[in-house]
Write an enzyme that holds these catalytic residues in place. Structure first.
Site, mmCIF file in Angstrom:
data_model
loop_
_atom_site.group_PDB
_atom_site.id
_atom_site.type_symbol
_atom_site.label_atom_id
_atom_site.label_comp_id
_atom_site.label_asym_id
_atom_site.label_seq_id
_atom_site.Cartn_x
_atom_site.Cartn_y
_atom_site.Cartn_z
ATOM 1 N NE ARG A 199 -1.833 3.794 5.929
ATOM 2 C CZ ARG A 199 -1.657 4.708 6.908
ATOM 3 N NH1 ARG A 199 -2.019 5.969 6.732
ATOM 4 N NH2 ARG A 199 -1.094 4.370 8.038
ATOM 5 N NE ARG A 200 -4.759 2.707 8.348
ATOM 6 C CZ ARG A 200 -5.141 3.852 7.780
ATOM 7 N NH1 ARG A 200 -5.897 3.844 6.696
ATOM 8 N NH2 ARG A 200 -4.757 4.983 8.297
ATOM 9 C CG HIS A 234 1.498 15.990 12.521
ATOM 10 N ND1 HIS A 234 1.771 15.180 11.450
ATOM 11 C CD2 HIS A 234 2.432 16.962 12.490
ATOM 12 C CE1 HIS A 234 2.808 15.641 10.786
ATOM 13 N NE2 HIS A 234 3.232 16.722 11.398
ATOM 14 C CE1 TYR A 253 7.538 17.108 12.199
ATOM 15 C CE2 TYR A 253 5.418 17.883 12.970
ATOM 16 C CZ TYR A 253 6.295 17.647 11.942
ATOM 17 O OH TYR A 253 5.947 17.943 10.651
ATOM 18 C CG HIS A 299 5.543 10.262 4.403
ATOM 19 N ND1 HIS A 299 6.544 11.213 4.352
ATOM 20 C CD2 HIS A 299 4.795 10.560 5.500
ATOM 21 C CE1 HIS A 299 6.398 12.047 5.380
ATOM 22 N NE2 HIS A 299 5.353 11.663 6.098
ATOM 23 C CG PHE A 300 4.655 5.936 8.079
ATOM 24 C CD1 PHE A 300 5.130 4.780 8.632
ATOM 25 C CD2 PHE A 300 3.332 5.986 7.637
ATOM 26 C CE1 PHE A 300 4.329 3.652 8.718
ATOM 27 C CE2 PHE A 300 2.527 4.867 7.723
ATOM 28 C CZ PHE A 300 3.023 3.692 8.258
ATOM 29 C CG HIS A 301 8.086 2.065 6.500
ATOM 30 N ND1 HIS A 301 6.718 2.099 6.472
ATOM 31 C CD2 HIS A 301 8.419 1.047 7.351
ATOM 32 C CE1 HIS A 301 6.238 1.131 7.249
ATOM 33 N NE2 HIS A 301 7.245 0.489 7.796
#
Ligand code: HAS
Length: 542
Positions: A432-433, A216, A220, A367-369
């Site tokens: 996913r994956r 995590h 950041y 989300h993370f894209h």
């Protein structure tokens, strides 16, 4: 900046953009495979390219770009590195590059198709983990150079406020250093002995907990350099000033404090962790949203202040006064805009009940894209347009500026289509994956086709965006006309309050960070080890 420092930064950028090329090509192939209408040639495996994609983009592109950028901004604002510091930075860079070469070799040989999260009990060739360990050690050396340069500036300028970008670079590298202790521990103490056959088993929960203790703050570590650009560079590009130096520093310190005690929000569905500690870390996750909201506030204030200076009226009048045709502004701005849905998605993920719906679906990939592949990466592209010509003694020409705008549009549109489709597909249960499957004719899968196709269309547009970016990078590095390009660094608004000295009290902030880590992890970690299944590494440990 000093020519020798420029060389150091450029070396990092070459590796970063090389990783972009291979990683994004793998990304395109994945979206094609997931349509079910394309199979990979020559026996290449889906998980092999998924590992290439995640490792090269999530770990290599980001880490190399970030360190190169941090070094350049520190050299610009705190002054050139000493010969000794530079030597250590080069040593770090070489270790990292050798590590990447070793890790990538085993992935390409299909001996390490374990994805960038390398969850146990998937086991890779020991070379994969050894390469990763070298990357981490190399990055530590570079981190120490950043700390040393900052400390030297403070010694040479007693009582003065340190340069904001150097300060932010220190927080970014400190966050990385503390975070990588977790991944170094699991790699050195668990994965390497296990993959070499020295131990027979591996404690899965310990390894995943150590990974997310790192994983995590890692996100950041990606975000903070983008914030460096938003806080300290974008205001200069629009002709304005930094809204508040203390607010910017405070938000970085809050990231340092709250990035760590939140790893369990990636493990909410995992057994073996007491729900009380999951609850606590979810609450702390909402604390780490605050510095992003502070950032949004400061940026709106910066834009509005500048807009009003130029005669803007009303709530959104500033929008008309921004330099939309300047790609150095447009690319990071689109990044900011995309972080609004990206951040909302994060808050949804972090909410325990909703996490049960989206966890392990392709919603998370959506989300993370938005967060890393758009917000962060578009900001990095925005930085590249001025950083590369500025430190290589060239100019960003009008035609490259225009091509950069086209690149930004391609990237944003491609990502919106791909990531939007991923979010919906995830809500319909798409995992996913996973490569293409009809799950033995399961009725749920019948509604997925259109979303899978949309992901491939988005992925293809992104591929064009990647090619455009590489063309621009190579042009700016080698072919652009010689000249002087601005290295934009903003000054602080006169209306801002003076920065409190406590923000530079590193002992205090590192102390509080360690206390929060111990508070959030000690008891659950003892629980995890104590309850380890018989026969596992953890069981023996206890
Ligand atoms: Fe996340 C999963 C929660 C932020 C990346 N995240 C991931 C994974 C990655 C990732 C890579 O709680 C997958 C890991 C894996 O492989 O399994 N994430 C959050 C939360 C935030 C968040 C609460 N994530 C990020 C950032 C990332 C990133 C940043 C990369 C850079 N995430 C999660 C959770 C999971 C997760 C769960 C696990 C899900 C699962 O079940 O597996 C927050 O930090 C977000 C706060 C952000 C905001 C937005 C503020 C907006 C700003 C823009 C201002 C715009 C302006 C322009 C000024 C609240 C600052 C305005 C102009 C106009 C004209 C309007």
């Amino acid at each position: 900046i000093h020519a020798a420092d420029a060389k150091l930064t450029m070396a990092h950028l070459f590796v970063a953009f090389g990783a972009l090329f291979i990683g994004a090509t793998a990304g395109l192939l994945q979206t094609l495979v997931r349509t079910g209408k394309f199979t990979l040639p020559a026996g290449i495996g889906y998980y092999q390219i998924l590992t290439v994609h995640g490792v090269l983009l999530g770990l290599v592109l980001t880490t190399f770009f970030i360190i190169g950028f941090v070094l350049a901004t520190q050299s610009k604002t705190a002054g050139a590195y000493s010969a000794g510091e530079r030597k250590w930075a080069w040593t770090g860079f070489i270790l990292m590059t050798v590590g990447v070469a070793i890790t990538s070799t085993y992935i390409l040989l299909n001996e390490a198709s374990v994805l960038y999260t390398f969850y146990a009990p998937l086991m890779a060739h020991p070379g994969f983990y050894i390469g990763l360990a070298l990357v981490v050690v190399g990055s530590w050396l570079e981190g120490f150079v950043v700390f040393r340069r900052h400390a030297r500036w403070r010694r040479e300028n007693p009582g003065e406020r340190s340069p904001l970008l150097s300060y932010m670079g220190v927080v970014t590298m400190l966050l990385w250093l503390i975070a990588t202790l977790g991944v170094a521990a699991t790699v050195l103490l668990q994965f390497i002995p296990w993959s070499l056959g020295f131990t027979e088993t591996i404690d899965v929960l310990v390894s995943r907990t150590l990974f997310w203790y790192f994983g995590h703050p890692l996100v950041y570590f990606w975000l903070l350099p983008a914030y460096m650009c938003w806080y300290a560079i974008v205001p200069k590009i629009i002709g304005g000033k930094i809204f508040s130096d203390s607010l910017a520093r405070m938000s970085f310190i809050l990231f340092l404090l709250f990035s760590f005690p939140v790893g369990f929000h990636h493990q909410l569905t995992e057994p073996g962790i007491d729900p009380f500690w999951k609850y606590l870390q979810v609450v702390l996750t909402f604390m780490v949203v605050i510095p992003s909201l502070m950032t949004a506030f400061a940026l709106f204030a910066t834009f509005e202040m500048r807009g009003r200076e130029l005669g803007a009226k009303g709530l959104f009048g500033w929008l008309k006064k921004m330099p939309w045709k300047d790609v150095r502004f447009l690319a990071p701005f689109v990044g900011m805009l995309m972080f609004i849905p990206g951040g909302i998605g994060g808050i949804i993920n972090a909410s325990n009940q909703m996490n049960q719906v989206v966890h392990n679906t392709i919603w998370v990939t959506g989300h993370f894209h938005l967060a890393v592949a758009t917000t962060v990466v578009l900001t990095f592209f925005g930085v590249t347009y001025w950083l590369v010509p500025s430190i290589t003694g060239r100019k960003l020409t009008a035609s490259m500026n225009k091509l950069g705008i086209v690149q930004t549009v391609f990237w944003a549109v491609g990502m919106l289509i791909m990531s939007g489709a991923m979010h919906w597909h995830g809500l319909l249960g798409g995992p996913r994956r996973s490569a293409f499957s009809e799950y033995a004719g399961n009725a749920d899968t019948t509604s997925w086709g259109a979303y899978q196709m949309a992901q491939a269309i988005g992925g293809s547009i992104l591929f064009v965006g990647m090619v455009l970016m590489l063309v621009i990078f190579v042009y700016l590095a080698f072919l652009a006309p010689k000249g002087e390009e601005e290295f934009p660094v903003a000054t602080v608004s006169e209306a801002a309050v003076p920065t409190p000295k406590v923000l530079e009290n590193w002992k205090l902030w590192i102390g509080v960070t360690c206390a929060l880590i111990l508070f959030a992890y000690t008891i659950p970690f003892i629980d995890i080890v104590q309850n380890a299944p018989p026969g596992s590494q953890g069981y023996k440990l206890w």
